[in-house]
Design an enzyme around this catalytic site. Structure first.
Site, PDB file in Angstrom:
ATOM      1  N   GLU A  79      33.367  43.531  41.264  1.00 34.07           N
ATOM      2  CA  GLU A  79      34.671  43.200  41.601  1.00 34.07           C
ATOM      3  C   GLU A  79      35.653  44.064  41.532  1.00 34.07           C
ATOM      4  O   GLU A  79      35.960  45.115  40.819  1.00 34.07           O
ATOM      5  CB  GLU A  79      34.939  41.901  40.297  1.00 34.07           C
ATOM      6  CG  GLU A  79      34.123  40.803  40.449  1.00 34.07           C
ATOM      7  CD  GLU A  79      34.520  39.659  39.768  1.00 34.07           C
ATOM      8  OE1 GLU A  79      35.807  39.112  40.450  1.00 34.07           O
ATOM      9  OE2 GLU A  79      33.939  38.922  38.963  1.00 34.07           O
ATOM     10  N   ASP A  80      36.703  44.119  42.515  1.00 32.38           N
ATOM     11  CA  ASP A  80      37.928  44.812  42.482  1.00 32.38           C
ATOM     12  C   ASP A  80      37.391  46.555  42.243  1.00 32.38           C
ATOM     13  O   ASP A  80      38.104  46.875  41.393  1.00 32.38           O
ATOM     14  CB  ASP A  80      38.753  44.376  41.211  1.00 32.38           C
ATOM     15  CG  ASP A  80      39.251  43.058  41.143  1.00 32.38           C
ATOM     16  OD1 ASP A  80      38.601  42.161  42.190  1.00 32.38           O
ATOM     17  OD2 ASP A  80      39.892  42.790  40.349  1.00 32.38           O
ATOM     18  N   CYS A  95      39.685  38.009  45.836  1.00 34.47           N
ATOM     19  CA  CYS A  95      38.397  37.739  45.936  1.00 34.47           C
ATOM     20  C   CYS A  95      38.077  36.415  46.898  1.00 34.47           C
ATOM     21  O   CYS A  95      37.026  36.379  47.448  1.00 34.47           O
ATOM     22  CB  CYS A  95      37.717  37.583  44.533  1.00 34.47           C
ATOM     23  SG  CYS A  95      38.855  36.487  43.565  1.00 34.47           S
ATOM     24  N   ASP A 143      33.709  42.968  45.887  1.00 31.59           N
ATOM     25  CA  ASP A 143      34.284  42.027  46.737  1.00 31.59           C
ATOM     26  C   ASP A 143      35.542  42.589  47.680  1.00 31.59           C
ATOM     27  O   ASP A 143      35.940  41.582  48.292  1.00 31.59           O
ATOM     28  CB  ASP A 143      34.272  40.838  45.777  1.00 31.59           C
ATOM     29  CG  ASP A 143      35.411  40.880  44.822  1.00 31.59           C
ATOM     30  OD1 ASP A 143      35.814  42.024  44.293  1.00 31.59           O
ATOM     31  OD2 ASP A 143      35.545  40.032  44.032  1.00 31.59           O
ATOM     32  N   HIS A 144      36.073  43.442  47.270  1.00 27.34           N
ATOM     33  CA  HIS A 144      37.280  44.129  47.821  1.00 27.34           C
ATOM     34  C   HIS A 144      37.652  45.231  47.307  1.00 27.34           C
ATOM     35  O   HIS A 144      36.849  46.017  46.446  1.00 27.34           O
ATOM     36  CB  HIS A 144      38.506  43.141  47.868  1.00 27.34           C
ATOM     37  CG  HIS A 144      38.805  42.587  46.727  1.00 27.34           C
ATOM     38  ND1 HIS A 144      39.402  43.325  45.596  1.00 27.34           N
ATOM     39  CD2 HIS A 144      38.748  41.212  46.090  1.00 27.34           C
ATOM     40  CE1 HIS A 144      39.643  42.463  44.711  1.00 27.34           C
ATOM     41  NE2 HIS A 144      39.218  41.264  44.926  1.00 27.34           N
TER      42      HIS A 144
END
Length: 615
Positions: A76-77, A115, A319-320
């Site tokens: 994540e992130d 997200c 996710d990004h």
């Protein structure tokens, strides 16, 4: 406070080639001594080229002709701040191994810099701004927006791609974040929980398993700092007796391993001030990354223990982009660019780089293609691998941003290999949005204080400009941080026109109106009604003898899941996907449970029927 000496390392990452003339061609001398004759030299060169390029039919098709297992390791992130992409600040031996033995894709981009919309794109293969999944989130901050909670409502033919995999015989598991902007139907996963694992499948069943790593999430920068306790479950994945503490319960900083030195030479991007606060937040970013790598190592160890490593395609991605200010939530590359590494069985194309543009909407068709399932025509992405891979790579990727928690903006972007065009639909509004969640990051608070005191430089102040131009154009090759707007530069008018035209085409194709207020979007999704539509419960129809049933729902596009419970009452863990017009045989004394659910609708009422024994 514990320092792990084995984890602290700042050596430059190197891709180690598996090509060795001595080991692969039977030579014992050095490469220079191999060149006795022209023909020998030519043979060596040809054999090495074949090995490096992996162009034999057997190598190309060996993992595509069957149903390979597929494993997703999802951070994540996270921007590409790992050694395989040039940043060796954190020691990540497990990610490095995947890169050494796999393919790096440096040009993967999320559809949003946050997200939930991005995950909607991944799971449906549809652009979020075309299906009502573009606002972050559809079910939160409603007390501030004064709008009802809602869900994205894609067209009736849209399903989560995992349903197609299940119908093809795959076991699908998700551990454990969903966050799709809609509730997942019970038919989406065999299991989605903190304990979901390929180990829960039937023997020899192919699997698609997802493991999400929350350790790198933006919230990991909040004070007081410490690793999230529940993330330790990855070390014991597959076990169901792991005690969970709660999503955001943490160790103290004294209990948290130091995996990256606090005084390391952290790369500070120019849009952030180079201060002790920023460097401490960067230390947290890299320390969390190093811990995630250890958790990934635990999952890979389990795969090897089960003898599945060479029959599994392994994806690692995020996710990004990154979690820091002017990264997450924005449509600059700092918010969109995600690392992607794919490790194929037999180390196919080991250590290579594939620079084609890839969008998150490409993941669904690519996964289906790798599994030998023809992607449905409605998918807006294109497969970049597998039996149904597109013959031509992408020319552009597209992105959007709208409401972010309690505050709204409206921006759209289109990017090719070198240039990005951004269109601002609220030019009178500044760039910076005072999102309360983000302001828990110490660097964000310090930047606000420095802004008010006049201590930020011109580059750092760009984010705090009080208005935006209607259009922006950036040369990403020469301006990777997107600081120099070229819209008014006459040398770039042709490129500006090209990308603006492409944006118009894309918006029309997906049905995206960036000026549509969210209230009107909800009305459109609900077909003018004042409440969320509901799925009709399944109807049960019997054959003449009463020994089998058909299921049906009048809600177009709804998936039906069912369970057959034997007379002993042992209920299956997973819901089976019902295939239209197929009879379900019933044994006397068995019970059938069924539920229908269309994405974006309220799930239908569960129905239950128990067959009776003849008297």
């Amino acid at each position: 406070m514990r320092v792990d000496p084995d984890a602290i390392s700042f050596v430059k990452f190197e891709i180690t080639s598996s090509i060795s003339p001595q080991s692969h061609l039977g030579f014992r001398d050095s490469p220079a001594s191999l060149c006795g004759t022209y023909s020998q030299r030519l043979l060596v060169i040809l054999l090495l080229l074949v090995k490096v390029l992996g162009c034999t039919t057997a190598d190309n098709e060996s993992f595509l002709t069957e149903q390979p297992n597929i494993l997703w390791l999802v951070a994540e992130d996270l921007s590409p701040i790992i050694a395989p992409f040039g940043d060796s600040t954190a020691y990540t031996p497990n990610i490095n191994r995947l890169a050494n033995e796999g393919v790096r894709y440096p040009s993967l981009f999320s559809t949003h810099g946050v997200c939930a919309p991005s995950r909607a794109a991944i799971i449906t293969g549809m652009y979020p701004s075309g299906i009502g999944a573009n606002h972050m989130r559809t079910n939160s901050n409603m007390d501030m927006t004064r709008l009802p909670a809602y869900e994205a409502v894609p067209p009736s033919h849209v399903r989560m791609f995992t349903e197609y995999l299940r119908e093809a015989g795959y076991y699908t598991s998700n551990n454990s974040k969903q966050d799709y902007q809609f509730r997942a139907p019970v038919t989406a996963w065999d299991e989605s929980s903190n304990f979901a694992h390929w180990r829960n499948r039937e023997a020899d069943q192919p699997f698609f398993s997802v493991f999400n790593f929350n350790i790198t999430h933006e919230s990991g920068l909040f004070e007081p700092y410490g690793f999230k306790i529940d993330e330790n479950r990855h070390y014991e994945s597959g076990e169901r007796q792991v005690e969970l503490a709660g999503w955001n319960v943490r160790l103290s900083e004294e209990e948290t391993d130091i995996l990256v030195l606090k005084d390391a030479d952290f790369p500070v991007p120019p849009y952030l001030p180079d201060t002790e606060t920023t460097r401490r937040d960067l230390w947290k970013v890299y320390n969390n990354l190093a811990e995630m790598d250890r958790q990934i190592g635990a999952i890979l160890d389990q795969l090897e223990e089960d003898g599945l490593f060479e029959n599994t395609i392994i994806f690692f991605y995020a996710d990004h982009g990154g979690p820091l200010p002017r990264q997450k939530r924005l449509i600059y590359d700092s918010g969109l660019n995600s690392p992607l590494i794919i490790r194929f069985p037999k180390k196919y194309k080991a250590g290579s780089i594939d620079d084609q543009l890839i969008s998150f909407v490409d993941f669904a068709p690519t996964l289906l293609s790798l599994a030998g399932v023809e992607p449905p025509e409605h998918l807006q992405g294109q497969a970049f691998l597998g039996e149904y891979a597109s013959p031509e790579p992408r020319t552009y990727i597209h992105a959007a941003t709208d409401r972010l928690d309690e505050l709204t903006d409206s921006r759209r972007a289109v990017r090719d290999q070198q240039f990005k065009y951004i269109r601002n639909y609220r030019p009178e509004q500044g760039y910076y949005l005072p999102v309360a969640y983000r302001e828990q990051i110490p660097t964000m608070n310090e930047m606000l204080s420095m802004r008010d005191s006049g201590l930020l430089d011109d580059i750092q102040m760009q984010w705090f400009r009080e208005s935006k131009p209607e259009e922006e154009l950036f040369d990403l090759e020469n301006d990777p941080h997107e600081l120099n707007n070229l819209v008014k530069n006459p040398e770039y008018q042709s490129k500006l026109s090209e990308l603006s035209t492409e944006m118009d085409r894309w918006l029309t194709e997906i049905g995206d109106d960036p000026t549509l207020p969210e209230k009107e979007l909800i009305s459109k999704l609900w077909d003018g009604a004042d409440q969320q539509p509901a799925t009709e419960k399944p109807g049960i129809h019997f054959n003449r003898s009463g020994s089998a049933i058909l299921l049906h729902t009048s809600t177009e596009g709804a998936s039906i899941g069912y369970k057959i419970i034997p007379e002993n009452g042992l209920e299956p863990d997973s819901w089976t996907i019902y295939s239209e017009s197929n009879f379900i045989p019933l044994q006397p004394g068995t019970t059938v449970k069924a539920i229908a659910h269309r994405i974006g609708f309220i799930p239908g009422e569960m129905v239950e029927y128990t067959s009776t024994r003849p008297k």
